[in-house]
Design an enzyme around this catalytic site. Structure first.
Site, PDB file in Angstrom:
ATOM      1  N   PHE A 140      41.069  44.031  48.446  1.00 37.11           N
ATOM      2  CA  PHE A 140      41.157  44.731  47.451  1.00 37.11           C
ATOM      3  C   PHE A 140      40.832  43.874  46.119  1.00 37.11           C
ATOM      4  O   PHE A 140      41.159  42.932  45.862  1.00 37.11           O
ATOM      5  CB  PHE A 140      42.645  45.144  47.135  1.00 37.11           C
ATOM      6  CG  PHE A 140      42.847  46.185  45.824  1.00 37.11           C
ATOM      7  CD1 PHE A 140      42.387  47.410  46.030  1.00 37.11           C
ATOM      8  CD2 PHE A 140      42.969  45.552  44.643  1.00 37.11           C
ATOM      9  CE1 PHE A 140      42.785  48.300  44.751  1.00 37.11           C
ATOM     10  CE2 PHE A 140      43.387  46.502  43.419  1.00 37.11           C
ATOM     11  CZ  PHE A 140      42.972  47.927  43.647  1.00 37.11           C
ATOM     12  N   ASP A 224      38.353  35.714  44.666  1.00 41.28           N
ATOM     13  CA  ASP A 224      39.380  36.572  43.934  1.00 41.28           C
ATOM     14  C   ASP A 224      40.811  36.150  43.981  1.00 41.28           C
ATOM     15  O   ASP A 224      41.598  36.382  44.873  1.00 41.28           O
ATOM     16  CB  ASP A 224      39.253  38.038  44.359  1.00 41.28           C
ATOM     17  CG  ASP A 224      39.891  38.945  43.628  1.00 41.28           C
ATOM     18  OD1 ASP A 224      41.099  38.546  42.844  1.00 41.28           O
ATOM     19  OD2 ASP A 224      39.952  40.306  43.924  1.00 41.28           O
ATOM     20  N   LYS A 253      46.841  39.240  36.438  1.00 48.16           N
ATOM     21  CA  LYS A 253      47.920  39.634  36.553  1.00 48.16           C
ATOM     22  C   LYS A 253      48.975  38.348  36.136  1.00 48.16           C
ATOM     23  O   LYS A 253      49.610  38.305  34.929  1.00 48.16           O
ATOM     24  CB  LYS A 253      48.274  39.498  38.115  1.00 48.16           C
ATOM     25  CG  LYS A 253      47.794  41.011  38.813  1.00 48.16           C
ATOM     26  CD  LYS A 253      48.149  40.899  40.246  1.00 48.16           C
ATOM     27  CE  LYS A 253      47.731  42.062  40.900  1.00 48.16           C
ATOM     28  NZ  LYS A 253      48.537  43.360  40.833  1.00 48.16           N
TER      29      LYS A 253
HETATM   30  N1  PLP Z   1      41.891  41.745  42.878  1.00 44.13           N
HETATM   31  C1  PLP Z   1      43.164  41.522  43.476  1.00 44.13           C
HETATM   32  C2  PLP Z   1      43.194  40.658  44.594  1.00 44.13           C
HETATM   33  C3  PLP Z   1      44.064  42.468  43.031  1.00 44.13           C
HETATM   34  O1  PLP Z   1      45.452  42.162  43.886  1.00 44.13           O
HETATM   35  C4  PLP Z   1      43.992  43.451  42.227  1.00 44.13           C
HETATM   36  C5  PLP Z   1      45.241  44.301  41.839  1.00 44.13           C
HETATM   37  O2  PLP Z   1      45.923  44.270  42.789  1.00 44.13           O
HETATM   38  C6  PLP Z   1      43.019  43.183  41.495  1.00 44.13           C
HETATM   39  C7  PLP Z   1      41.876  42.614  41.821  1.00 44.13           C
HETATM   40  C8  PLP Z   1      42.718  44.323  40.435  1.00 44.13           C
HETATM   41  O3  PLP Z   1      43.408  43.877  39.268  1.00 44.13           O
HETATM   42  P1  PLP Z   1      43.831  45.086  38.130  1.00 44.13           P
HETATM   43  O4  PLP Z   1      44.784  45.910  38.568  1.00 44.13           O
HETATM   44  O5  PLP Z   1      44.540  44.108  37.171  1.00 44.13           O
HETATM   45  O6  PLP Z   1      42.381  45.599  37.457  1.00 44.13           O
END
Ligand code: PLP
Length: 400
Positions: A140, A224, A253
Site C-alpha cells: 500500500f 516507503d 504519519k
Molecule cells: N504508504 C504507506 C506504507 C502507508 O501505510 C500509507 C497509509 O496508510 C500511505 C503510504 C499513504 O499515506 P496517507 O494516508 O498519509 O496518504
C-alpha cells in the site's frame, strides 16, 4: 453543554461523504494513550490514528510547540525558507543518512514525490525509456493516482484505472524481481514491512537483496516508510533494521505526531532530478507542521522512544504469541516488529466482529489486510496498557 453523540453522528451521516464505514462514535478528547467519545466513554487507543500519534494524545511538548509556532508564524509558502523547516530537514537527514529533504503534507504525497524523483532522474540524464517501477503485491503506497498505481491491492485500485507504469510481483520473491528488472526499470519501491497489506515482514535479507539488484541494474531503491518510520519498528527507519540504505525515503504519519506533514528524503546523487519549478506544494514544509515534527523528533530522542519501541515490541510479541497459543483455532499466526504487530485471524473468524468486541471492551485497534488485527500504539505506550489490549482481544476471541 456539549452536543450529544447521537446528534453528531446524525450530522455526520447526513453531511460527510460516505467513503468510510465509521461506527457511531465521535472522539472528542485525548490524553496519553486514552481517548474519550462524546458520551464520556474512555477508550485505550492502541492504534494511534493508524500509526500517527507517536507521543500519544496532546503530549504537552507537542501542544506547546504548536501553540508557540502558531502564535509566531504558520505559513509563508516555499517562496522563502523558514527556520523550523530547515532545522527539521537537517535533523531528518542526520537520522536517516539521506542528504536532502523535500516536504509535503501526507504519505501519498511523499510517495508521489519519490516516484516523480525516480522518473525525472533518468529523464534528466537523457534516459527517457527508463520509467517503469517494480512494486509488490499486497503493498500500500497511497491513494493519489501515482501512488495508487504503485499500490499492489485490487481493493484499492479497482475502478480507478488505467493505472500504468508499475509492474507488481510477489513480496519476497527475488526471482520475480530479477525477471522484471529490464533496462526500462527506473526503481523498485517497497515498504520494509507491508502495513496495510497485513503487517507482513519480508524474508530475511530481502531488502539487502533488493539493494544489490538495483545497484547492479542502475535502478533506484525507494523506501516507503510512511507506516514504519520514526521508530515504530525499533529503529528510526524499518530499512535500518537490515542495515540497508535506500536512494530515497518517504515519511509521513508519525512524523508530525498527529499534525499533517510528509517528507521525501534522498541521496546527493538525485539532487538534479527535480530542478526548481518541477515539483512542489503550497503547504509543504510550513513552519507550523515543521515545528510539530521537530517537537516529535526531540521527544522521541530525549525519551529514547525508538529503543523503547524495540523493547516493548518484544513484550508485545510474547503477549501475542501466548494469545495465539490460547486460541489455536482462531489465530493463525502473529507477526510484525517493534510496535507494529498483528495477530492473523483464522478463516472462520469474523474480523469486524472481533474488532467491534474489542472496542466494546474499551480498546481501539484496527484491521490490516482484511484479517490481521493490528497493534500500532503510540510509542509512549506502557507495558500494562499493551497487556490490557491483549486481554481485550483474548476476551473478544473467547466470545466470538
Ligand atoms: N504508504 C504507506 C506504507 C502507508 O501505510 C500509507 C497509509 O496508510 C500511505 C503510504 C499513504 O499515506 P496517507 O494516508 O498519509 O496518504
Amino acid at each position: 453543554m456539549s452536543t450529544p453523540q447521537a446528534e453528531l453522528v446524525a450530522l455526520a451521516q447526513s453531511s460527510l461523504y460516505p467513503n468510510y464505514a465509521q461506527p457511531p462514535l465521535v472522539i472528542v478528547r485525548g490524553s496519553g494513550c486514552d481517548v474519550w467519545d462524546a458520551s464520556g466513554k474512555r477508550y485505550l487507543d492502541l492504534f494511534a490514528g493508524i500509526a500517527v500519534n507517536t507521543l500519544g494524545h496532546s503530549h504537552p511538548r507537542l501542544v506547546q510547540a504548536i501553540a508557540t509556532q502558531a502564535a509566531q508564524l504558520m505559513h509563508v509558502s516555499n517562496y522563502y525558507y523558514n527556520e523550523p523547516n530547515v532545522r527539521l530537514a537537517a535533523k531528518l537527514c542526520a537520522l536517516t543518512g539521506m542528504s536532502r529533504a523535500l516536504f509535503c503534507n501526507s504519505g501519498t504525497e511523499a510517495v508521489e514525490a519519490m516516484l516523480k524523483l525516480a522518473r525525472r532522474h533518468f529523464f534528466a540524464r537523457g534516459q527517457t525509456e527508463r520509467y517503469r517501477v517494480i512494486a509488490f503485491r499486497g503493498s500500500f503506497h497511497g491513494r493519489t493516482l501515482g501512488s495508487l498505481a504503485a499500490t499492489g491491492q485490487p481493493k484499492y485500485r479497482d475502478g480507478f484505472g488505467p493505472l500504468g507504469g508499475v509492474t507488481h510481483v510477489p513480496f519476497g520473491d527475488v526471482d520475480a524481481v530479477r525477471a522484471e528488472l529490464g533496462a526500462d526499470v527506473a526503481a523498485i519501491i517497497t515498504e520494509p514491512i507491508l502495513g496495510e497489506g497485513g503487517i507482513v515482514p519480508p524474508p530475511e535479507g530481502f531488502l539487502a537483496t533488493l539493494r544489490e539488484l538495483t545497484e547492479e541494474h542502475g535502478a533506484l531503491l525507494l523506501a516507503d516508510e510512511v507506516q514504519t518510520g520514526v521508530g515504530r519498528t525499533g529503529s528510526f527507519l524499518g530499512f535500518q533494521r537490515e542495515g540497508v540504505v535506500p536512494d530515497a525515503v518517504a515519511l509521513a504519519k508519525a512524523l508530525g505526531g498527529g499534525f499533517p506533514i510528509g517528507a521525501m528524503l534522498c541521496r546527493d546523487a538525485l539532487l538534479e532530478a527535480l530542478p526548481p519549478g518541477s515539483h512542489g506544494t503550497t503547504f509543504g514544509g510550513n513552519p507550523l507542521a515543521s515545528a510539530a515534527a521537530l517537537a516529535v523528533l526531540e521527544v522521541v530522542e530525549s525519551e529514547g522512544l525508538v529503543e523503547r519501541a524495540g523493547k516493548l515490541g518484544g513484550h508485545l510479541a510474547r503477549g501475542l504469541e501466548a494469545l495465539a497459543r490460547r486460541h489455536p483455532e482462531r489465530i493463525v499466526t502473529t507477526r510484525g516488529a517493534g510496535l507494529l504487530q498483528a495477530v492473523v485471524l483464522a478463516d472462520g473468524v469474523n474480523p469486524g466482529q472481533v474488532l467491534a468486541a474489542v472496542r466494546e471492551a474499551g480498546v481501539l485497534l484496527t484491521l490490516a489486510g482484511g484479517n490481521a488485527l493490528r497493534f500500532s500504539p503510540p510509542l509512549t505506550v506502557t507495558q500494562p496498557e499493551l497487556d490490557q489490549g491483549i486481554s481485550a482481544v483474548d476476551a473478544a476471541l473467547a466470545r466470538t
